[in-house]
Design a protein around this motif. Structure first.
Motif, PDB file in Angstrom:
ATOM      1  N   ASP A 126      30.518  47.610  33.942  1.00  0.00           N
ATOM      2  CA  ASP A 126      30.998  46.816  35.068  1.00  0.00           C
ATOM      3  C   ASP A 126      32.253  46.030  34.704  1.00  0.00           C
ATOM      4  N   LEU A 127      33.176  45.985  35.651  1.00  0.00           N
ATOM      5  CA  LEU A 127      34.428  45.241  35.507  1.00  0.00           C
ATOM      6  C   LEU A 127      34.592  44.394  36.761  1.00  0.00           C
ATOM      7  N   TYR A 128      34.420  43.082  36.613  1.00  0.00           N
ATOM      8  CA  TYR A 128      34.430  42.177  37.761  1.00  0.00           C
ATOM      9  C   TYR A 128      35.832  42.119  38.367  1.00  0.00           C
ATOM     10  N   MET A 129      35.910  42.221  39.706  1.00  0.00           N
ATOM     11  CA  MET A 129      37.196  42.280  40.391  1.00  0.00           C
ATOM     12  C   MET A 129      37.629  40.944  40.975  1.00  0.00           C
ATOM     13  N   GLY A 130      36.842  39.903  40.821  1.00  0.00           N
ATOM     14  CA  GLY A 130      37.241  38.590  41.302  1.00  0.00           C
ATOM     15  C   GLY A 130      36.715  38.280  42.687  1.00  0.00           C
ATOM     16  N   LYS A 131      37.145  37.137  43.198  1.00  0.00           N
ATOM     17  CA  LYS A 131      36.709  36.677  44.507  1.00  0.00           C
ATOM     18  C   LYS A 131      37.427  37.442  45.619  1.00  0.00           C
ATOM     19  N   ILE A 132      36.737  37.626  46.733  1.00  0.00           N
ATOM     20  CA  ILE A 132      37.297  38.377  47.848  1.00  0.00           C
ATOM     21  C   ILE A 132      38.531  37.685  48.401  1.00  0.00           C
ATOM     22  N   GLU A 133      38.475  36.363  48.510  1.00  0.00           N
ATOM     23  CA  GLU A 133      39.608  35.645  49.105  1.00  0.00           C
ATOM     24  C   GLU A 133      40.860  35.717  48.235  1.00  0.00           C
ATOM     25  N   GLN A 134      40.709  36.029  46.946  1.00  0.00           N
ATOM     26  CA  GLN A 134      41.859  36.162  46.046  1.00  0.00           C
ATOM     27  C   GLN A 134      42.393  37.586  45.985  1.00  0.00           C
ATOM     28  N   GLY A 135      41.758  38.511  46.664  1.00  0.00           N
ATOM     29  CA  GLY A 135      42.201  39.904  46.653  1.00  0.00           C
ATOM     30  C   GLY A 135      41.489  40.702  45.589  1.00  0.00           C
ATOM     31  N   LEU A 136      40.823  41.774  46.004  1.00  0.00           N
ATOM     32  CA  LEU A 136      40.052  42.606  45.080  1.00  0.00           C
ATOM     33  C   LEU A 136      40.980  43.639  44.452  1.00  0.00           C
TER      34      LEU A 136
ATOM     35  N   ASN B 256      53.155  45.768  33.520  1.00  0.00           N
ATOM     36  CA  ASN B 256      52.815  44.354  33.720  1.00  0.00           C
ATOM     37  C   ASN B 256      51.561  43.945  32.975  1.00  0.00           C
ATOM     38  N   VAL B 257      50.739  44.925  32.608  1.00  0.00           N
ATOM     39  CA  VAL B 257      49.479  44.619  31.935  1.00  0.00           C
ATOM     40  C   VAL B 257      49.763  44.180  30.500  1.00  0.00           C
ATOM     41  N   GLN B 258      49.196  43.084  30.106  1.00  0.00           N
ATOM     42  CA  GLN B 258      49.351  42.594  28.732  1.00  0.00           C
ATOM     43  C   GLN B 258      48.196  43.092  27.876  1.00  0.00           C
ATOM     44  N   PRO B 259      48.477  43.402  26.615  1.00  0.00           N
ATOM     45  CA  PRO B 259      47.377  43.828  25.736  1.00  0.00           C
ATOM     46  C   PRO B 259      46.478  42.653  25.382  1.00  0.00           C
ATOM     47  N   ARG B 260      45.243  42.994  25.071  1.00  0.00           N
ATOM     48  CA  ARG B 260      44.250  42.004  24.642  1.00  0.00           C
ATOM     49  C   ARG B 260      44.063  40.901  25.695  1.00  0.00           C
ATOM     50  N   GLN B 261      43.966  41.344  26.927  1.00  0.00           N
ATOM     51  CA  GLN B 261      43.722  40.423  28.038  1.00  0.00           C
ATOM     52  C   GLN B 261      42.236  40.460  28.371  1.00  0.00           C
ATOM     53  N   GLU B 262      41.610  39.306  28.382  1.00  0.00           N
ATOM     54  CA  GLU B 262      40.182  39.244  28.680  1.00  0.00           C
ATOM     55  C   GLU B 262      39.931  39.549  30.150  1.00  0.00           C
ATOM     56  N   ASP B 263      38.844  40.252  30.415  1.00  0.00           N
ATOM     57  CA  ASP B 263      38.464  40.556  31.791  1.00  0.00           C
ATOM     58  C   ASP B 263      37.844  39.334  32.461  1.00  0.00           C
ATOM     59  N   LEU B 264      37.902  39.347  33.786  1.00  0.00           N
ATOM     60  CA  LEU B 264      37.232  38.288  34.525  1.00  0.00           C
ATOM     61  C   LEU B 264      35.722  38.375  34.302  1.00  0.00           C
ATOM     62  N   ILE B 265      35.092  37.245  34.217  1.00  0.00           N
ATOM     63  CA  ILE B 265      33.644  37.184  33.994  1.00  0.00           C
ATOM     64  C   ILE B 265      32.978  36.653  35.255  1.00  0.00           C
ATOM     65  N   TYR B 266      31.989  37.379  35.708  1.00  0.00           N
ATOM     66  CA  TYR B 266      31.249  36.942  36.883  1.00  0.00           C
ATOM     67  C   TYR B 266      30.167  35.960  36.467  1.00  0.00           C
ATOM     68  N   ILE B 267      30.223  34.769  37.031  1.00  0.00           N
ATOM     69  CA  ILE B 267      29.230  33.733  36.748  1.00  0.00           C
ATOM     70  C   ILE B 267      28.496  33.429  38.044  1.00  0.00           C
ATOM     71  N   PRO B 268      27.267  33.862  38.165  1.00  0.00           N
ATOM     72  CA  PRO B 268      26.510  33.573  39.399  1.00  0.00           C
ATOM     73  C   PRO B 268      26.366  32.079  39.606  1.00  0.00           C
ATOM     74  N   ASP B 269      26.309  31.694  40.854  1.00  0.00           N
ATOM     75  CA  ASP B 269      26.108  30.282  41.191  1.00  0.00           C
ATOM     76  C   ASP B 269      24.724  29.851  40.735  1.00  0.00           C
ATOM     77  N   VAL B 270      24.720  28.867  39.852  1.00  0.00           N
ATOM     78  CA  VAL B 270      23.456  28.355  39.318  1.00  0.00           C
ATOM     79  C   VAL B 270      23.109  27.068  40.048  1.00  0.00           C
ATOM     80  N   ILE B 271      21.978  27.075  40.699  1.00  0.00           N
ATOM     81  CA  ILE B 271      21.515  25.893  41.429  1.00  0.00           C
ATOM     82  C   ILE B 271      20.350  25.292  40.666  1.00  0.00           C
TER      83      ILE B 271
END
Length: 854
Positions: A416-426, A499-514
């Motif tokens: 899995d590769l997280y694509m970010g928030k919908i409002e920021q553009g997938l 435009n892609v930089q090497p050794r760039q960390e992927d976005l991490i999905y953090i579920p909302d913790v209540i």
């Protein structure tokens, strides 16, 4: 006598390496493989060689006369006419490129090279000299090098030029020096000569590329080497492959690189892993140096400890795009990270098959690929020609999008590769290796493919795909794909074209913790956009219906009229819900209305046709009241059909019936009193049965249904989008029509169920629609929004499943049927979202079956 003399000369001809069919020497194409042309002369080649020999000597006098007449360089012809040297072709006069001389792999010795040097004395137009893999020694190298003044490229690899390199040094310090490429690879130069060359290069301003590979350079040369790196700001590429440098020399080299303009450095197949620990110097260099692009440290016996340290330092560097580490205690992954491994398992043949770097050029080499690459190692974006690809999900074209959205790529083992928030553009930019790349998406825990991107049939299952912290078996009938062509990603000015930089960390999905789970409520649910019937809304609706009706003409007395207004308003909710229920039984097209037959059915249910103490109304009279109510309908408005009764007319009909039964019979003296008698005797009990809100409060508006629809929102979005197009005009917001809801039910096979009737979709559609103030002049009652579709979907699920289970379980079962609509886009779920609840239900059912058996 003349012929006999030529024959004697032929007998003294020594054996030389020739090419096939007697062609003495030909130019070698740069892309051809190196071949060994040395073999014993056969009778056929000897015969051909003799013919060429005769032809040359027959015409040599004429050629010399022509050269003299046209003032050409005649030194070479004069030398070749000597009977002691067999003739040969150097390609000086017939060249594919006017400014390039190619004499690679010809095995010419000193005698030929001396002749070549004479021939080059007046050839000032040659800018590139490629004399690799000959038998030139220091006896002829000085002559050759003196004849190459003005050259831009000088390649002398695989010779033994020895002290001839001093002549190169003299050229390098000359003001007229134009040499940009100097290749002295595999010349077995002494370290003293290397040091002298390096000292002169330090002050040179023309040289861009220097190759000193395979010259047994040790740490003794490091001082001169580091001085050259530090002082020469013009050199771009340095090749030190296969020398004897160790860790002590590596420290000096890395320190000098901190303020260097060097773009390419090849230190492969040395021994820098032996000796002092140079990891700190390396980390300092990669943190300060912003110029180095391509770096090769392959096969250097680097330990796991050093690898661990430099891997951390390399993470901070974003400019080294190509990094080679094959044959050490680690490997480079697809994003350019150095991954340490404790044991570097390497085949013996790896030294031979390892590809050497060639500046920043894309080297066309094939990597073994499959439809699912589990772990690609030793990746170099530059050498392998990786291409930058934008993966994106457009909710308007690709399909509905819900958080979280993941991308799964075949060359990454579909992790899995997280694509970010919908409002920021997938959108995700990744470097992809050449070849076919398959991919799919996970849309809110549902695997799917993008409808607007290339996709093909996929018969193989994808087992154990990582999604968050679990392994999932994906069963997709199709996969998206892209055919990536290898490309050059660094231009001739050493500038990245990506435009892609090497050794760039992927976005991490953090579920909302209540921490403290909030109590479920309507405002945080999917149903929050459904507008409830408020008193204000009912007032507006009733006022609109009252004004459209002819009640004011029927009730003459103002006080009586106001009293009727208040009484009907108090009971308007029940009247409206009852109308909506019976209007579902016989719509006229898409228009909700009550026909004459349905109206008689209603009047029969409320027992108006039965005799009681207050009298009876004949059926003929009720039909007349119905016709009187719907008569005078405005023509041209399809929302008020001529043979159907709409909502405001339904309100008016009860005034007419109350008058006929109670006022004309003398039972009531006013319309208000007649309405009250009618309400208590016939309407109250029946009308309270059709409250649409009861279903919402008791079955639908709860946390379980909300969780179910949120979990499967992607598929629900897709269903709504597919069936909300038929009657939508350009620029209009999508909506679902009654016909489209019926089509959906048919396409998922509900019409084959015994529990699904023709009125199921009618009741679901109309009862799910929010109350509209004006149903006569607005099309909104025919246009189902998404939140209304969710309720209609739930009502259908409730009607077709008679089991005594939660509505959320029925909704899930109906959603699973919808997967058949998108079998090429979405993967079928492996288990229920409420699996524990289903297990408990199945266990309870099994226990009941056992009890019934005994």
């Amino acid at each position: 006598m003349k012929i006999r003399k030529k024959a004697n000369m032929t007998r003294s001809l020594p054996k030389l390496p020739f090419q096939n069919k007697g062609h003495f020497i030909t130019q070698k194409n740069e892309e051809e493989e190196e071949l060994d042309f040395s073999f014993e002369l056969s009778p056929e080649t000897t015969k051909s060689t003799k013919k060429e020999f005769y032809r040359f000597h027959k015409t040599i006098e004429r050629i010399q006369e022509q050269n003299q007449f046209y003032n050409r360089n005649d030194n070479l012809m004069s030398s070749l006419s000597s009977p002691q040297i067999p003739p040969g072709s150097f390609g000086l006069f017939n060249r594919q490129k006017n400014d390039v001389l190619q004499l690679n792999h010809m095995k010419y010795g000193d005698k030929y090279m001396v002749i070549l040097a004479k021939g080059l004395q007046k050839q000032n137009d040659i800018k590139e000299f490629h004399l690799n893999d000959n038998r030139m020694t220091q006896m002829s190298s000085s002559e050759i090098i003196r004849s190459t003044r003005g050259a831009y490229k000088l390649s002398l690899s695989k010779n033994k030029i020895g002290s001839g390199c001093l002549e190169i040094g003299n050229s390098l310090v000359s003001r007229d020096c134009k040499i940009q490429l100097l290749n002295l690879e595999d010349n077995k130069l002494k370290e003293s000569l290397i040091i002298e060359i390096l000292e002169r290069i330090a002050d040179n301003r023309s040289l861009k590329i220097l190759n000193l590979s395979k010259n047994n350079i040790s740490n003794n040369c490091c001082t001169a080497l580091c001085n050259m790196i530090y002082n020469n700001e013009d050199i771009q590429e340095l090749y030190l492959h296969f020398n004897r440098l160790n860790g002590n020399g590596a420290i000096m080299i890395f320190n000098s690189l901190q303020k260097s303009n060097l773009k390419v450095l090849d230190l492969s197949q040395n021994s820098i892993g032996i000796g002092l620990d140079w990891s700190n110097s390396f980390n300092q260099m990669v943190s300060t140096n912003k110029e180095l692009i391509h770096f090769d440290l392959s096969f250097n016996r680097i330990s796991y400890k050093i690898t661990l340290n430099i891997a951390e330092g390399l993470k901070k560097n974003k400019t080294i795009i190509g990094f080679h580490y094959t044959g050490n205690s680690g490997y480079v992954d697809t994003k350019g990270f150095l991954i340490p491994i404790e044991t570097a398992e390497m085949e013996q043949s790896q030294h031979q098959i390892a590809q050497r770097i060639q500046g920043c050029q894309y080297i066309k080499q094939k990597r073994l690929r499959s439809y699912r690459d589990s772990n690609i190692k030793d990746c170099c974006w530059i050498c392998e020609g990786w291409r930058q690809v934008d993966f994106q999900w457009n909710p308007q074209d690709s399909g509905p999008a819900n958080d979280p959205m993941f991308l799964h790529l075949s060359y990454l083992n579909y992790d899995d590769l997280y694509m970010g928030k919908i409002e920021q553009g997938l959108r995700v930019q990744r470097m992809v290796p050449p070849g076919l790349c398959y991919y799919f998406f996970t849309n809110d825990d549902i695997q799917c493919v993008a409808q607007d991107q290339l996709h093909k049939r996929w018969p193989l299952p994808l087992n154990k795909v990582r999604i968050l912290d679990k392994k999932v078996d994906v069963k997709l009938n199709q996969l998206n794909y892209i055919n990536v062509q290898g490309t050059q990603i660094i231009d001739k000015y050493y500038m990245p074209m990506i435009n892609v930089q090497p050794r760039q960390e992927d976005l991490i999905y953090i579920p909302d913790v209540i921490e403290n789970k909030s109590i479920w409520s309507f405002p945080i649910s999917l149903f929050k956009d459904w507008k409830k019937d408020t008193e204000e809304m009912l007032d507006k609706c009733f006022s609109n219906d009252w004004n459209l009706s002819r009640i004011t003409k029927l009730v003459k007395d103002e006080n009586d009229r106001n009293a009727c207004y208040e009484f009907l308003r108090q009971n308007y909710q029940q009247i409206k819900d009852t109308y909506k229920h019976f209007a579902c039984l016989s719509p006229i097209g898409d228009v909700w209305a009550i026909s004459s037959l349905i109206n008689l059915q209603l009047l029969s249910q409320i027992k108006l046709t039965e005799m009681n103490e207050k009298g009876i109304i004949k059926q003929q009279d009720m039909e007349l009241k119905y016709l009187a109510t719907i008569s005078g309908t405005e023509k041209g408005n399809f929302r008020k059909p001529e043979r159907g009764m709409v909502r405001f007319q339904f309100l008016e009909m009860w005034i007419r019936i109350a008058e006929d039964k109670y006022i004309r019979n003398g039972i009531a003296k006013s319309f208000e009193e007649a309405l009250k008698w009618l309400w208590e005797d016939h309407l109250k009990e029946e009308f309270n049965k059709y409250n649409s809100q009861t279903f919402r409060d008791s079955r639908y508006w709860n946390e379980q249904c909300d969780l179910c629809m949120k979990h499967y929102k992607t598929i629900l979005d897709s269903v709504y989008i597919r069936y909300s197009v038929k009657k939508v005009k350009p620029g209009q917001k999508p909506f679902m029509s009654l016909q489209e809801l019926q089509d959906m039910c048919s396409h998922i096979g509900l019409n084959q169920l015994d529990t699904y009737g023709p009125n199921t979709s009618l009741f679901a559609f109309n009862k799910a629609m929010m109350t509209q103030i004006d149903e006569v002049n607005s099309d909104r009652i025919f246009q189902m929004s998404f939140v209304e579709f969710l309720e209609a979907f739930a009502r259908i699920a409730e009607d077709i499943d008679s089991r005594s289970i939660g509505l959320h379980l029925k909704i899930e079962q109906l959603i699973w049927r919808c997967y058949n609509l998108f079998s090429d886009i979405y993967a079928q779920p492996n288990q229920s979202y409420f699996q524990d609840e289903w297990d408990q239900i199945n266990k309870q059912q099994s226990d009941e079956d056992i009890d019934n058996y005994y």
